[in-house]
Each structure stands twice: as structure tokens, then as C-alpha cells.
Scaffold this active site. Structure first.
Site, PDB file in Angstrom:
ATOM      1  N   GLY A 157       0.749  -1.259   0.000  1.00  0.00           N
ATOM      2  CA  GLY A 157       0.000   0.000   0.000  1.00  0.00           C
ATOM      3  C   GLY A 157       0.772   1.298   0.000  1.00  0.00           C
ATOM      4  O   GLY A 157       0.180   2.341  -0.300  1.00  0.00           O
ATOM      5  N   GLY A 194       3.243   2.528  -1.936  1.00  0.00           N
ATOM      6  CA  GLY A 194       3.783   3.050  -3.189  1.00  0.00           C
ATOM      7  C   GLY A 194       3.040   4.275  -3.692  1.00  0.00           C
ATOM      8  O   GLY A 194       1.824   4.405  -3.508  1.00  0.00           O
ATOM      9  N   CYS A 224       0.227   3.338  -5.932  1.00  0.00           N
ATOM     10  CA  CYS A 224      -0.606   2.235  -5.410  1.00  0.00           C
ATOM     11  C   CYS A 224      -1.851   2.778  -4.718  1.00  0.00           C
ATOM     12  O   CYS A 224      -1.776   3.744  -3.959  1.00  0.00           O
ATOM     13  CB  CYS A 224       0.215   1.403  -4.426  1.00  0.00           C
ATOM     14  SG  CYS A 224      -0.682   0.006  -3.724  1.00  0.00           S
TER      15      CYS A 224
END
Length: 323
Positions: free
Chosen positions: A131, A133, A136
Site C-alpha cells: 500500500g 507506493g 498504489c
């Protein structure tokens, strides 16, 4: 990532003795043509866990031997299938002469799974991060994730506590969440052994993908460092302006590599990243930040950074919308 995990990126980062996990969607012929046997220590083969990924790995080994280091990359590392696949890869790539390539695998974010992958999956380096990134959206779509700094600290403790005799069995790689050099410093200070960068290197000269260009007949001196001449014989020159950068679970990536399934949601965003120059310039900035951080806290080397660093919890911080 298919934009940043390129052969050109490896050429630049290898000068700093840094690893490039190549784009898993490269064709087999591109690997065998571009990978120098002498560069396998920095140029790692990336793969998923499908049957096609397995067959391609076997063909790569037939061509390059048992030397290539491997990054097994999936979005969700919390399955028996993933652990068993890592174990099978470990047993297969360890040859009778004792050649034992390094295997990095993930992603996960909890200490228990770190131990599972190291002890039962035969993994050397566990990739940490679900999660965080920049491209992301897993936490927004699923509610799944873990604060990255806490995940690094807790997972490194679990990995470093596993030993075979006097030798450590496992290491971790902090994957995601680094937007500035300070984030890289904090990851190392939290006891990460490796830090993986994607978004920070997106938009550099070495990236592949969908670039937007500007063209000029006579480039201005003000833009000299950013202008790249096109093929000989043309009078014009072009400048890379921005790169389309996306998460590998985004609609963009899924449609590019087989089409999004009707039972899945997009868990990545698409962004336009301004041209940044070369990866060398970015990494020099990162390395400068790390050196300065070590000087501030009295760490004589990177290994001492976690011993010298102290984290302070704050309740209010300013937020720069440009980051």
C-alpha cells in the site's frame, strides 16, 4: 515496474553497485541479448508465479545457467501457493555444485509472514510493503495495508532474529513509500537492509514507456541539458517532457498485459511524471542525503545508522502538496 525496471536503468545504477529488478514483461530474447553474465549481481530477473513465468525462468536458466538472482514479485504474498512456489524455485535453482542464487520475494508486511517465507519458502530477502507506493491505491480500494515505517521496523526484527549457527538467515527490502531522500534515510534507520525505489526514478532518462515530447528546430541554451537529438539526418531535436507512470495493478497496466478481469478492481493510479534528467543525478542526490544524515547523527557507516538513529513521534507536521 515496466517503466523503471529497464536495462538502461541497470547500466546507470550498476555504477553505484545498486540492483535493478528488471521488468518482468521483457521477452526471453531480450534477457539473453542484454544480460552480461558479469552483471548478474546487479541485474536481477523478475517474475510472477504463473506457469508461463515458471517456463520462462527455466529457459533463462538453460541459457544463462544458475547464476541469475531472482525477484519473485506478487501483489499479495499471503498465500500458501506463493510460499510453495518460492520453495520450488529455491530447490530448482540451487545446483549440485552449490551455486545458490539470491531470491528476493514479496510483498508482505508482517513479521509472521517474514519468518514463513525465510524458513519454509527458502527466501533470502523479503520484500516489505503493501500500500505505500506512490502509484498504489490498495489501501483505498481494499482497506488492506500497514504503515511502512512500522512494517520495516517490525519485519526487520523478525528477519534478523533468524539464524543458522552464527549466520543470519534473512534480510528485508523496504519496497514503497520513498518520495524524497529523507524517506530512504528513514527506511535504513528503521533497519531495512535494502530500499527499493520506483516513483523516485520514474521520469528519468533511463525509463521506457509513453513519453511526451517537445520539438524545437533550434534548441535554446536554457534547455541544453534536457534536449536529446533524434536520429542522425534530422534537423530537429526533441525534449522529453513527461512520462506516463502507473502502478502495475492499475487499469493501464492490466489492460496492457492481458486485460483487466471483471472480478478485479484497479489498485493503481496513473500519473504524469515530469522529466527529471538522469538516474545518476537522482541517486547522487539520494546518496548525498544519506551521507549527510549519517554525519548528523554520528554514524560512521550505513550499518551504524539504525544504532545511532532515534525516531520521535509528532502529532502535527506540515504537508507539501508538490511532493
Amino acid at each position: 515496474m515496466d517503466t523503471t525496471g529497464t536495462f538502461a536503468m541497470n547500466d546507470s545504477l550498476s555504477k553505484f553497485n545498486m540492483i535493478t529488478c528488471l521488468n518482468k514483461h521483457y521477452e526471453q530474447s531480450e534477457y539473453t541479448k542484454n544480460i552480461d553474465p558479469l552483471s548478474v549481481s546487479t541485474c536481477w530477473y523478475s517474475m510472477g508465479i504463473s506457469k508461463d513465468d515458471w517456463l520462462k525462468l527455466m529457459n533463462i536458466i538453460d541459457t544463462l545457467g544458475f547464476s541469475p538472482n531472482i525477484c519473485i514479485d506478487v501483489a499479495n504474498g499471503y498465500t500458501d501457493n506463493f510460499v510453495n512456489f518460492c520453495k520450488t524455485v529455491r530447490e530448482t535453482v540451487t545446483d549440485k555444485h552449490g551455486c545458490k542464487p539470491i531470491i528476493m520475494a514479496g510483498n508482505i508486511c508482517t513479521p509472521e509472514m517474514v519468518q514463513e517465507l525465510i524458513l519454509h519458502g527458502g527466501v533470502d530477502i523479503v520484500k516489505i510493503g503493501i500500500g505505500p507506493g506512490s502509484a498504489c491505491t490498495t489501501r483505498l480500494k481494499t482497506g488492506i495495508g500497514y504503515p511502512q515505517l512500522s512494517a520495516i521496523a517490525e519485519c526487520s526484527h523478525a528477519a534478523h532474529g533468524l539464524k543458522s549457527g552464527d549466520k543470519k538467515m534473512g534480510l528485508i527490502c523496504a519496497d514503497g513509500g520513498c518520495r524524497t531522500p529523507s524517506d530512504v534515510v528513514k527506511a535504513f534507520a528503521a533497519n531495512a537492509d535494502f530500499v527499493m525505489l520506483g516513483g523516485m526514478l520514474a521520469g528519468t532518462e533511463e525509463c521506457e514507456g509513453e513519453w511526451k515530447y517537445e520539438y524545437l528546430t533550434k534548441p535554446s541554451n536554457n534547455y541544453k541539458q534536457f534536449w536529446q537529438p533524434i536520429e542522425p539526418g534530422y534537423e530537429t531535436a526533441k525534449r522529453k517532457v513527461e512520462l506516463t507512470f502507473y502502478g502495475m495493478s492499475s487499469h493501464e497496466a492490466q489492460n496492457k498485459y492481458g486485460g483487466i478481469k471483471d472480478y478485479r478492481a484497479s489498485e493503481g493510479r496513473v500519473k504524469k511524471i515530469p522529466y527529471k534528467g538522469t538516474a545518476t543525478e537522482v541517486m547522487q542526490d539520494v546518496l548525498g542525503g544519506i551521507r549527510s544524515a549519517c554525519a548528523y547523527i554520528g554514524a560512521s557507516c550505513l550499518k551504524d545508522l539504525p544504532k545511532c538513529a532515534e525516531f520521535v513521534r509528532v502529532n502535527r507536521v506540515h504537508f507539501d502538496k508538490s511532493l
